[in-house]
Design a protein around this motif. Structure first.
Motif, PDB file in Angstrom:
ATOM      1  N   LEU A  31     -16.293   5.215  87.923  1.00  0.00           N
ATOM      2  CA  LEU A  31     -16.025   6.129  89.147  1.00  0.00           C
ATOM      3  C   LEU A  31     -17.064   6.241  90.199  1.00  0.00           C
ATOM      4  CD1 LEU A  31     -14.017   9.073  87.298  1.00  0.00           C
ATOM      5  CD2 LEU A  31     -13.029   7.411  88.681  1.00  0.00           C
ATOM      6  N   HIS A  48      -4.714  12.333  97.671  1.00  0.00           N
ATOM      7  CA  HIS A  48      -5.662  11.780  96.616  1.00  0.00           C
ATOM      8  C   HIS A  48      -6.807  11.035  97.397  1.00  0.00           C
ATOM      9  CE1 HIS A  48      -2.531  13.198  93.901  1.00  0.00           C
ATOM     10  NE2 HIS A  48      -1.370  12.225  94.564  1.00  0.00           N
ATOM     11  N   TYR A  52      -9.754   7.888  92.999  1.00  0.00           N
ATOM     12  CA  TYR A  52      -8.834   8.045  91.968  1.00  0.00           C
ATOM     13  C   TYR A  52      -7.829   6.979  91.852  1.00  0.00           C
ATOM     14  CZ  TYR A  52     -11.491  12.103  91.271  1.00  0.00           C
ATOM     15  OH  TYR A  52     -12.811  13.146  91.014  1.00  0.00           O
ATOM     16  N   ALA A  55      -8.949   4.049  90.585  1.00  0.00           N
ATOM     17  CA  ALA A  55      -9.466   3.859  89.214  1.00  0.00           C
ATOM     18  C   ALA A  55      -8.054   3.745  88.606  1.00  0.00           C
ATOM     19  CB  ALA A  55      -9.945   5.301  88.787  1.00  0.00           C
TER      20      ALA A  55
END
Length: 76
Positions: A31, A48, A52, A55
């Motif tokens: 991250l 978002h 993320y 990821a």
């Protein structure tokens, strides 16, 4: 006859295990590395964070995803 494993995760983990030890300053979380990627999106409508989204995309690739489209499975 047993089925052949199709997951790329075990070979990736084996590859990582075989790497020489990294210095502590070189070990950064996924991250943290993904957070360095500049977000080219406009602020309007964002739900978002890019870190993320990236990821989740990385996790999808590790589980065998090859595209962004979902291909429905045929009925059994």
């Amino acid at each position: 006859m047993s089925a052949v494993a199709s997951s790329p995760i075990p070979p990736v983990l084996d590859h990582l295990r075989d790497q020489p030890d990294a210095a502590e300053h070189e070990l950064r979380g996924l991250l943290a590395r993904l957070a360095e990627v500049p977000d080219p999106r406009k602020a309007r409508g964002l739900r978002h964070g890019l870190v993320y989204v990236l990821a989740l995309a990385a996790c999808a690739v590790l589980t065998g995803a090859t595209s962004l489209t979902l291909t429905p499975r045929p009925p059994a």
